[in-house]
Design a protein around this motif. Structure first.
Motif, PDB file in Angstrom:
ATOM      1  N   MET A  43      24.456  37.434  88.797  1.00 19.98           N
ATOM      2  CA  MET A  43      23.394  36.946  87.917  1.00 19.98           C
ATOM      3  C   MET A  43      23.649  37.311  86.462  1.00 19.98           C
ATOM      4  N   ASP A  44      24.169  38.513  86.214  1.00 17.92           N
ATOM      5  CA  ASP A  44      24.446  38.911  84.836  1.00 17.92           C
ATOM      6  C   ASP A  44      25.518  38.028  84.209  1.00 17.92           C
ATOM      7  N   ALA A  45      26.555  37.701  84.975  1.00 21.18           N
ATOM      8  CA  ALA A  45      27.610  36.828  84.469  1.00 21.18           C
ATOM      9  C   ALA A  45      27.065  35.422  84.199  1.00 21.18           C
ATOM     10  N   LEU A  46      26.204  34.950  85.074  1.00 21.83           N
ATOM     11  CA  LEU A  46      25.613  33.627  84.879  1.00 21.83           C
ATOM     12  C   LEU A  46      24.758  33.599  83.621  1.00 21.83           C
ATOM     13  N   ARG A  47      23.911  34.595  83.457  1.00 20.28           N
ATOM     14  CA  ARG A  47      23.079  34.667  82.250  1.00 20.28           C
ATOM     15  C   ARG A  47      23.947  34.846  81.007  1.00 20.28           C
ATOM     16  N   GLY A  48      25.033  35.579  81.145  1.00 22.24           N
ATOM     17  CA  GLY A  48      25.956  35.764  80.032  1.00 22.24           C
ATOM     18  C   GLY A  48      26.637  34.475  79.617  1.00 22.24           C
ATOM     19  N   TRP A  49      26.722  33.522  80.514  1.00 15.81           N
ATOM     20  CA  TRP A  49      27.289  32.207  80.180  1.00 15.81           C
ATOM     21  C   TRP A  49      26.204  31.273  79.660  1.00 15.81           C
ATOM     22  N   LEU A  50      25.017  31.302  80.281  1.00 22.78           N
ATOM     23  CA  LEU A  50      23.942  30.398  79.878  1.00 22.78           C
ATOM     24  C   LEU A  50      23.406  30.705  78.481  1.00 22.78           C
ATOM     25  N   ASP A  51      23.142  31.979  78.197  1.00 23.49           N
ATOM     26  CA  ASP A  51      22.498  32.350  76.936  1.00 23.49           C
ATOM     27  C   ASP A  51      23.291  31.938  75.702  1.00 23.49           C
ATOM     28  N   PRO A  52      24.573  32.283  75.593  1.00 19.16           N
ATOM     29  CA  PRO A  52      25.307  31.882  74.386  1.00 19.16           C
ATOM     30  C   PRO A  52      25.434  30.352  74.242  1.00 19.16           C
ATOM     31  N   ALA A  53      25.413  29.655  75.362  1.00 18.46           N
ATOM     32  CA  ALA A  53      25.513  28.192  75.311  1.00 18.46           C
ATOM     33  C   ALA A  53      24.169  27.552  74.984  1.00 18.46           C
ATOM     34  N   GLY A  54      23.105  28.353  74.941  1.00 18.85           N
ATOM     35  CA  GLY A  54      21.788  27.820  74.626  1.00 18.85           C
ATOM     36  C   GLY A  54      21.152  27.069  75.784  1.00 18.85           C
ATOM     37  N   LEU A  55      21.582  27.390  76.999  1.00 18.27           N
ATOM     38  CA  LEU A  55      21.050  26.719  78.184  1.00 18.27           C
ATOM     39  C   LEU A  55      19.972  27.585  78.825  1.00 18.27           C
ATOM     40  N   ASP A  56      18.885  26.961  79.196  1.00 13.00           N
ATOM     41  CA  ASP A  56      17.740  27.641  79.777  1.00 13.00           C
ATOM     42  C   ASP A  56      17.990  27.934  81.255  1.00 13.00           C
ATOM     43  N   GLU A  57      17.685  29.155  81.669  1.00 15.11           N
ATOM     44  CA  GLU A  57      17.881  29.544  83.064  1.00 15.11           C
ATOM     45  C   GLU A  57      17.017  28.706  84.004  1.00 15.11           C
TER      46      GLU A  57
END
Length: 160
Positions: free
Chosen positions: A117-131
């Motif tokens: 989950m941390d890796a996924l959030r680490g990819w989503l956040d910088p890309a500006g994608l909402d979880e």
């Protein structure tokens, strides 16, 4: 370029323009890409659009039958997503429902494919994608798979 696009069907034109926009985003400098995420419409599927961010999440998480890879988006990926959107629309018409547990398990499995989950959030956040939006994409893939399972289960024959 205009001559090439003038005689093409509207959907193909949209796909080509979307791929061009996705390519432009892909070749941008990393600092530029981190600063602004530009989304593009890749296809219109019976009124539902397929965006570059849909394709990016699908590829990153290995959804919709796409290979889990950070590679660029290809026409075959867009076609696979268009097919998935049609299956999801049919699942909606048939009122195929999922339990919250199934959705949570699918979300956990998607996160596990990218390292947690941390890796996924680490990819989503910088890309500006909402979880929450990414969860909806995972849920859509699960609904597509459930539709295929229900719809085609009767056509599978196992010889004795």
């Amino acid at each position: 370029m205009a001559t090439l696009l003038r005689n093409r069907p509207r959907v193909l034109t949209r796909v080509l323009l979307g791929l061009l926009a996705a390519f432009a985003v892909g070749v941008a400098a990393p600092a530029d890409a981190a600063a602004t995420f530009l989304d593009a419409v890749l296809a219109d599927v019976d009124g539902a659009i397929v965006t570059a961010s849909d394709a990016a999440v699908g590829k990153a998480l290995g959804l919709f039958g796409l290979e889990a890879a950070p590679a660029s988006i290809h026409a075959a990926d867009v076609q696979r997503l268009a097919d998935a959107w049609l299956a999801i629309a049919e699942a909606d018409r048939l009122l195929i429902a999922l339990s919250p547990t199934e959705i949570e398990e699918a979300w956990g499995a998607a996160a596990a494919r990218v390292g947690g989950m941390d890796a996924l959030r680490g990819w989503l956040d910088p890309a500006g994608l909402d979880e929450a939006w990414a969860r909806k994409i995972v849920e859509a893939d699960l609904r597509r798979r459930r539709f295929i399972e229900i719809r085609f289960r009767a056509f599978v024959f196992v010889p004795d």
